[in-house]
Design a protein around this motif. Structure first.
Motif, mmCIF file in Angstrom:
data_model
loop_
_atom_site.group_PDB
_atom_site.id
_atom_site.type_symbol
_atom_site.label_atom_id
_atom_site.label_comp_id
_atom_site.label_asym_id
_atom_site.label_seq_id
_atom_site.Cartn_x
_atom_site.Cartn_y
_atom_site.Cartn_z
ATOM 1 N N MET A 100 39.927 37.946 39.188
ATOM 2 C CA MET A 100 40.637 39.083 39.312
ATOM 3 C C MET A 100 40.938 39.471 37.818
ATOM 4 O O MET A 100 40.981 40.733 37.372
ATOM 5 N N ALA A 101 41.664 38.420 37.297
ATOM 6 C CA ALA A 101 41.957 38.421 35.722
ATOM 7 C C ALA A 101 40.658 39.145 34.909
ATOM 8 O O ALA A 101 40.532 40.029 33.947
ATOM 9 N N GLY A 102 39.564 38.500 35.035
ATOM 10 C CA GLY A 102 38.171 38.888 34.364
ATOM 11 C C GLY A 102 37.876 40.256 34.662
ATOM 12 O O GLY A 102 37.693 40.878 33.827
ATOM 13 N N PHE A 103 37.624 40.390 35.927
ATOM 14 C CA PHE A 103 37.013 41.619 36.239
ATOM 15 C C PHE A 103 38.019 42.635 35.885
ATOM 16 O O PHE A 103 37.558 44.005 35.803
ATOM 17 N N GLY A 104 39.236 42.392 35.997
ATOM 18 C CA GLY A 104 40.354 43.481 35.715
ATOM 19 C C GLY A 104 40.213 43.906 34.399
ATOM 20 O O GLY A 104 40.377 45.082 33.980
ATOM 21 N N MET A 105 40.059 42.964 33.353
ATOM 22 C CA MET A 105 40.037 43.267 31.956
ATOM 23 C C MET A 105 38.902 44.099 31.825
ATOM 24 O O MET A 105 38.717 45.142 31.086
ATOM 25 N N VAL A 106 37.707 43.799 32.160
ATOM 26 C CA VAL A 106 36.501 44.640 32.264
ATOM 27 C C VAL A 106 36.675 45.925 32.716
ATOM 28 O O VAL A 106 36.354 47.088 32.027
ATOM 29 N N THR A 107 37.287 46.284 33.888
ATOM 30 C CA THR A 107 37.477 47.596 34.483
ATOM 31 C C THR A 107 38.587 48.232 33.676
ATOM 32 O O THR A 107 38.266 49.397 33.715
ATOM 33 N N ALA A 108 39.441 47.600 33.155
ATOM 34 C CA ALA A 108 40.413 48.437 32.335
ATOM 35 C C ALA A 108 39.874 48.950 30.858
ATOM 36 O O ALA A 108 40.213 50.160 30.639
ATOM 37 N N LEU A 109 39.107 47.930 30.410
ATOM 38 C CA LEU A 109 38.348 48.611 29.150
ATOM 39 C C LEU A 109 37.415 49.494 29.375
ATOM 40 O O LEU A 109 37.224 50.629 28.808
ATOM 41 N N ALA A 110 36.775 49.675 30.657
ATOM 42 C CA ALA A 110 35.664 50.501 31.044
ATOM 43 C C ALA A 110 36.473 51.883 31.112
ATOM 44 O O ALA A 110 36.235 52.855 30.819
#
Length: 268
Positions: A100-110
Motif C-alpha cells: 500500500m505504501a509503494g502503490f500509494g506513492m505511485v498513485t499519488a504521483l500520477a
C-alpha cells in the motif's frame, strides 16, 4: 461544475491506469479477484484526495499546500485500508503495508501530475501545461528507470547456464538440509544439476509401492529488465502435505547474486 467533475473523473481514471500498470509489473500479471481490491481501494483514496484538494484550494491560494494535503490524505487512506485488510486476514501486515505504501506513492504521483496537466488544459490556463508536462515526463522516466533496475517481470524463455547457477544457489540457500539429505529434485529446467552439486530431477515423489519421497523444487528466475534483480520460487515437502515454498528476491552485486529477502508463497 460539469468541467470540474469531468476533470476529476479523467484524472482519477488516468491515475488508476498507472496503478494497474504498476500492479501488472510488480505481480507479473493482473487478477481481477486478487488485484482488483487495490484498484477499488485507491479509487476511494483518490476521491478523498480530490475532495481534500478542493477544500484546501478554496481556503488557500498555495497550490503546493493543497496538493501536499491531498497526497497526505491519499496516503492516510491507503494505510487505513492496509490495516483493515490486515485485520481481515487479506495478507500479513508487513506485506500489506509495504504494498500500500509503494502503490500509494505511485498513485499519488500520477494523480498530482495528471491533475496539474488536465487542470491547465481544461481551465484554459496554459502557464501550468508545459512545466507540468515536463514534470510528468520526468516522473514517468524515473518510474521506468526504477522498474528496469528494480522490478523483476521478464520471464526466462530458454534457461541458460547462468540461470541454472542462480537456481542452484537459491535451492542451496533455501534448503541446505535438502541438498545434504539427498531430497529428490523437481524441476523442468534443462540444467546440468550434478555439476552444480544437486541431484538429477525426479518427478516421481511417490514410488510404485506408495512410499512418499521428500522433494524440493525451483522455478526459472524472473529478471528485471536490466537483469540487476531476480525473483525465484522455491519449495519443498518433507512429508506428504507437510512443506512450504517461498518467493525469494535476489540482487546482482560485484561478487555475484545476493539474496535480499524471501516471502512465504505456499504452505501445505
Amino acid at each position: 461544475m460539469k468541467l470540474k467533475i469531468l476533470r476529476a473523473l479523467l484524472v482519477m481514471a488516468a491515475a488508476l491506469a498507472v496503478l494497474v500498470i504498476a500492479l501488472v509489473v510488480w505481480f507479473q500479471g493482473f487478477s481481477l479477484q486478487s488485484d482488483g481490491i487495490f484498484v477499488v481501494t485507491f479509487a476511494m483514496c483518490l476521491l478523498g484526495a480530490d475532495r481534500t484538494y478542493e477544500w484546501i484550494s478554496k481556503r488557500s491560494s498555495n497550490r503546493i499546500a493543497a496538493y501536499s494535503s491531498a497526497a497526505t490524505a491519499l496516503m492516510i487512506g491507503a494505510f487505513v485500508m492496509a490495516e483493515l485488510m490486515a485485520r481481515l486476514s487479506f495478507d500479513n501486515r508487513a506485506s500489506t503495508y509495504r504494498w500500500m505504501a509503494g502503490f500509494g506513492m505511485v498513485t499519488a504521483l500520477a494523480w498530482v501530475s495528471f491533475d496539474l496537466l488536465l487542470r491547465g488544459r481544461l481551465d484554459t490556463s496554459d502557464k501550468w501545461v508545459k512545466p507540468t508536462a515536463t514534470g510528468l515526463a520526468i516522473v514517468v522516466f524515473l518510474i521506468s528507470l526504477w522498474a528496469a533496475f528494480a522490478v523483476p517481470f521478464v520471464r526466462v524463455g530458454t534457461v541458460s547456464p547462468h540461470d541454472c547457477a542462480l537456481m542452484a544457489q537459491a535451492l542451496k540457500e533455501f534448503s541446505p538440509e535438502g541438498v545434504s539429505g539427498g531430497m529428490r529434485l523437481s524441476s523442468k529446467a534443462n540444467c546440468n544439476w550434478r555439476t552444480l552439486g544437486l541431484p538429477e530431477p525426479n518427478a516421481n515423489v511417490i514410488s510404485q509401492s506408495g512410499e512418499f519421497h521428500p522433494w524440493f523444487s525451483v522455478e526459472p528466475p524472473v529478471y528485471s529488465l536490466l537483469r540487476t534483480r531476480a525473483t525465484l520460487s522455491v519449495g519443498q515437502e518433507w512429508i506428504m502435505l507437510g512443506g512450504g515454498g517461498q518467493d525469494c528476491l535476489y540482487s546482482r552485486t560485484l561478487k555475484g547474486w545476493r539474496r535480499d529477502r524471501c516471502e512465504t508463497s505456499w504452505i501445505s
